[in-house]
Design an enzyme around this catalytic site. Structure first.
Site, PDB file in Angstrom:
ATOM      1  N   ASP A 165       0.882  -1.171   0.000  1.00 57.42           N
ATOM      2  CA  ASP A 165       0.000   0.000   0.000  1.00 57.42           C
ATOM      3  C   ASP A 165       0.919   1.220   0.000  1.00 57.42           C
ATOM      4  O   ASP A 165       1.767   1.367   0.886  1.00 57.42           O
ATOM      5  CB  ASP A 165      -0.867   0.027   1.267  1.00 57.42           C
ATOM      6  N   ASP A 177     -13.330  -3.747  -1.219  1.00 55.52           N
ATOM      7  CA  ASP A 177     -13.062  -3.352   0.172  1.00 55.52           C
ATOM      8  C   ASP A 177     -14.337  -3.496   0.997  1.00 55.52           C
ATOM      9  O   ASP A 177     -14.997  -2.506   1.325  1.00 55.52           O
ATOM     10  CB  ASP A 177     -12.590  -1.888   0.222  1.00 55.52           C
TER      11      ASP A 177
HETATM   12  O1  1PR Z   1     -10.577   2.953  -5.069  1.00 51.03           O
HETATM   13  O2  1PR Z   1      -9.703   2.361  -7.311  1.00 51.03           O
HETATM   14  O3  1PR Z   1      -8.791   4.322  -6.068  1.00 51.03           O
HETATM   15  O4  1PR Z   1      -8.303   2.000  -5.357  1.00 51.03           O
HETATM   16  C1  1PR Z   1      -7.759   2.251  -4.111  1.00 51.03           C
HETATM   17  C2  1PR Z   1      -7.099   1.001  -3.643  1.00 51.03           C
HETATM   18  O5  1PR Z   1      -6.411   1.302  -2.442  1.00 51.03           O
HETATM   19  C3  1PR Z   1      -8.085  -0.114  -3.351  1.00 51.03           C
HETATM   20  O6  1PR Z   1      -7.564  -1.303  -3.897  1.00 51.03           O
HETATM   21  C4  1PR Z   1      -8.121  -0.207  -1.832  1.00 51.03           C
HETATM   22  O7  1PR Z   1      -8.188  -1.544  -1.403  1.00 51.03           O
HETATM   23  C5  1PR Z   1      -6.786   0.391  -1.444  1.00 51.03           C
HETATM   24  N1  1PR Z   1      -6.850   1.153  -0.181  1.00 51.03           N
HETATM   25  C6  1PR Z   1      -7.444   2.338  -0.011  1.00 51.03           C
HETATM   26  N2  1PR Z   1      -7.260   2.752   1.265  1.00 51.03           N
HETATM   27  C7  1PR Z   1      -6.564   1.815   1.891  1.00 51.03           C
HETATM   28  C8  1PR Z   1      -6.133   1.846   3.283  1.00 51.03           C
HETATM   29  O8  1PR Z   1      -5.556   0.900   3.806  1.00 51.03           O
HETATM   30  N3  1PR Z   1      -6.412   2.944   3.968  1.00 51.03           N
HETATM   31  N4  1PR Z   1      -5.613  -0.295   1.254  1.00 51.03           N
HETATM   32  C9  1PR Z   1      -6.300   0.802   0.995  1.00 51.03           C
HETATM   33  C10 1PR Z   1      -6.159  -1.463   1.203  1.00 51.03           C
HETATM   34  C11 1PR Z   1      -5.811  -3.558   1.849  1.00 51.03           C
HETATM   35  C12 1PR Z   1      -4.940  -4.595   1.363  1.00 51.03           C
HETATM   36  C13 1PR Z   1      -3.916  -4.954   2.382  1.00 51.03           C
HETATM   37  C14 1PR Z   1      -4.433  -6.253   2.875  1.00 51.03           C
HETATM   38  C15 1PR Z   1      -3.422  -7.102   3.558  1.00 51.03           C
HETATM   39  N5  1PR Z   1      -5.221  -2.299   1.694  1.00 51.03           N
HETATM   40  O9  1PR Z   1      -4.417  -4.351   0.140  1.00 51.03           O
HETATM   41  O10 1PR Z   1      -2.705  -4.928   1.785  1.00 51.03           O
HETATM   42  O11 1PR Z   1      -5.543  -6.003   3.731  1.00 51.03           O
HETATM   43  O12 1PR Z   1      -3.038  -6.516   4.739  1.00 51.03           O
HETATM   44  P1  1PR Z   1      -2.538  -7.414   5.959  1.00 51.03           P
HETATM   45  O13 1PR Z   1      -1.863  -8.604   5.386  1.00 51.03           O
HETATM   46  O14 1PR Z   1      -1.583  -6.538   6.678  1.00 51.03           O
HETATM   47  O15 1PR Z   1      -3.760  -7.744   6.762  1.00 51.03           O
HETATM   48  P2  1PR Z   1      -9.418   2.960  -5.984  1.00 51.03           P
END
Ligand code: 1PR
Length: 565
Positions: free
Chosen positions: A264, A420
């Site tokens: 991320d 999400d």
């Molecule tokens: O909506 O098309 O602009 O895409 C934005 C992207 O950014 C989406 O794929 C969304 O999942 C991601 N995103 C947005 N905000 C966050 C955040 O964390 N605040 N991250 C985010 C999402 C989730 C996973 C993470 C897993 C594994 N991150 O990708 O890496 O949950 O984590 P873990 O193994 O530590 O539990 P758009």
């Protein structure tokens, strides 16, 4: 001179990078006459069979290419570059292929197996080959929905077969002409070795009967694999039936379950692009600053070296900015793709956009820039939810969504939907019109039922769309894979949300990547044993060096789950 037949339909940056990494220089075919001037010709076909043939015809390349092939000059076809050597394809009925090899390209039949066939699978060599000798003990990266069929008429071409449901042709060779269904440029060290052999004159040597190196023994069998020097050729498998599973033949190949490292990425408060990681999507420390877990390019390289099967970058704040103005992120992709030879996915901000000067950009423009910078797949989050809302209101897709446009140009396999979801608990199914599941993890007030609500903008806004519905509609629109996060499990280390993953996986026939909540190696085995997920992704445990990728794979191997070594 090594020449690349790139007709501009997709990402061949990784192939260019792989060839550069091996120390070779590449020139581009720019006009028909360049084809016959080539010393080594590589054709990394991209897109649909019909579109590829149409481009070859329109550019005047078809006849010189046929003449080059007829003269038995060094040629390596990749993916569609293999398929176009055949007579035709189910993908584009009525469009003739180059017709060098007799036979047809067929779609994988409907079955419980996901299509596209995506990921790392093995090879069963059918005969002697300088190109692949010894490499049949490795896995290579495949991504395709159509495959060439073996038949008695093309048996003299078939070099290797791979099993997925039935057997299909995964490599062909006769003389100096070879082609592979998989992507060597995305297949780590094994793929680089294959390219090295081709560019180093491996097929010339074979044509000159230079002895092949002694083959290693197959670890599982303790006996030489049926290939170079191994006696009579292995049985072939006509009509899609895996024939080499008999007593003496090599065992069928297996698609490995993929382990994906996710980064991320966002700017920290000083404006530097950093890898961050949240707990349930909150990426700030208690003091308010964005967590910094490292530099994106360095971490991606580390994970490649440690054995990640794919790398995913999520530009997590791109929903509020115009991603094409985010040059550092594009630069991250370019630099990563120079040294990382496994598939790269990038997500964040893929949607239509109008900039401050009033210039309108389509989602396809944004995705195109990512592909040109080195991405193999793009992932769409927020925009997919809006698309599903619009499709629901209209009753059908109209071809204008980002998913449809990008899938049409770059292929379904290039479009990942990042979901999400957050659990919404209810006491009883009667409380909601939504389809609920009975859950083994009750809600805070003991609720025994829940549904999975999609969110947008990184979980900031819940929408009236269920994750199962989202996945199903996106598949119909042309998405090739689902990246299934869980806001409830993200960063908790408590294991994947098996109920969510199984609910979505059983609703679609495209591959599903389980994401969020991995805390230890056993969680990976659990998700593969208890759901149909094709891949599992983790972030925090890898960034914090709590669990090495090798430990995850060792555990999976011990549990009998196929993994790429
Ligand atoms: O909506 O098309 O602009 O895409 C934005 C992207 O950014 C989406 O794929 C969304 O999942 C991601 N995103 C947005 N905000 C966050 C955040 O964390 N605040 N991250 C985010 C999402 C989730 C996973 C993470 C897993 C594994 N991150 O990708 O890496 O949950 O984590 P873990 O193994 O530590 O539990 P758009």
């Amino acid at each position: 001179m090594i020449s690349l037949l790139d007709y501009g339909a997709g990402n061949v940056r990784s192939l260019r990078n792989a060839i550069a990494q091996l120390g070779f220089e590449l020139t581009d075919i720019r006009r028909p006459a360049d084809i016959l001037a080539a010393e080594y010709l590589i054709f990394p076909g991209v897109g649909a069979f019909g579109a590829a043939m149409q481009r070859l015809n329109a550019l005047g390349y078809t006849e010189p290419l046929k003449a080059y092939l007829a003269a038995d000059r060094p040629f390596l076809g990749i993916c569609i570059g293999l398929q176009t050597l055949f007579e035709g394809s189910d993908e584009s009925p009525g469009v003739p292929g180059l017709g060098l090899i007799q036979g047809q390209v067929r779609r994988f039949p409907e079955s419980s197996l996901a299509v596209p066939h995506m990921g790392w699978n093995g090879l069963r060599l059918q005969r002697d080959s300088a190109l692949l000798a010894g490499l049949d003990q490795q896995r290579f990266y495949f991504v395709h929905s159509y495959h060439a069929e073996a038949s008695p008429e093309n048996a003299d071409w078939v070099l290797a077969e791979t099993d997925y449901g039935g057997a299909f042709v995964s490599a062909v060779q006769r003389g100096r002409i070879a082609a592979v269904q998989f992507h060597p440029e995305k297949s780590g060290e094994s793929g680089l070795e294959l390219l090295r052999r081709f560019l180093g004159g491996g097929l010339d040597q074979q044509a000159g009967q230079t002895p092949l190196p002694e083959l290693a023994r197959h670890p599982a069998e303790g006996s030489p694999v049926a290939s170079a020097h191994a006696g009579p050729p292995a049985q072939s498998s006509y009509h899609g039936v895996a024939a080499s599973t008999g007593q003496d033949g090599p065992p069928p190949t297996q698609l490995a379950k993929r382990v994906i490292a996710c980064l991320d990425v966002r700017s920290n408060d000083a404006g530097d692009l950093v890898v961050t990681k949240g707990d349930q999507y909150d990426v700030r420390e208690s003091g308010g600053e964005v967590r910094n877990l490292g530099k994106p390019v360095e971490l991606a390289r580390r994970y490649y070296e440690e054995g990640a099967d794919e790398i995913t970058f999520l530009n997590i704040t791109a929903f509020r900015d115009f991603p094409l103005s985010d040059q550092p992120m594009l630069e991250v992709l370019r630099r990563t793709s120079e040294k990382v030879f496994v598939p790269l996915t990038i997500g964040g901000g893929i949607r239509a956009f109008t900039d401050a000067e009033g210039h309108a950009y389509s989602a396809l423009d944004v995705a195109g820039e990512y592909f040109r910078s080195g991405a193999d797949k793009i992932s769409i989050g927020s925009d997919a939810v809006s698309t599903v809302e619009a499709v629901r209101a209209r009753g059908a897709g109209d071809g204008s969504s980002a998913i449809e446009q990008i899938a049409r140009v770059y292929g379904n396999q290039a479009v990942v939907i990042s979901v999400d979801p957050r659990r919404v608990y209810v006491q009883s199914p009667d409380e909601t019109a939504r389809r609920v599941i009975e859950t083994a993890t009750p809600g805070p007030n003991g609720e025994r039922y829940c549904w999975f609500q999609c969110t947008i903008k990184g979980g900031r806004e819940g929408r009236d769309v269920d994750a199962v519905e989202l996945a199903r509609v996106c598949e119909q629109l042309g998405a090739g894979e689902i990246l299934l996060n869980s806001i409830d499990r993200d960063g908790t280390g408590s294991g994947f949300d098996l109920e969510l993953i199984q609910a979505v996986r059983s609703a679609v026939s495209i591959p599903v990547i389980a994401s969020s909540g991995a805390g230890r190696p056993a969680h990976f085995s659990e998700v593969f044993e208890r759901t149909g997920a094709e891949a599992a992704l983790a972030a925090g445990i890898f960034h914090r060096r709590e669990v090495p990728i090798a430990a995850v794979k060792a555990r999976m191997r011990a549990d009998g789950i196929p993994v790429r070594d």
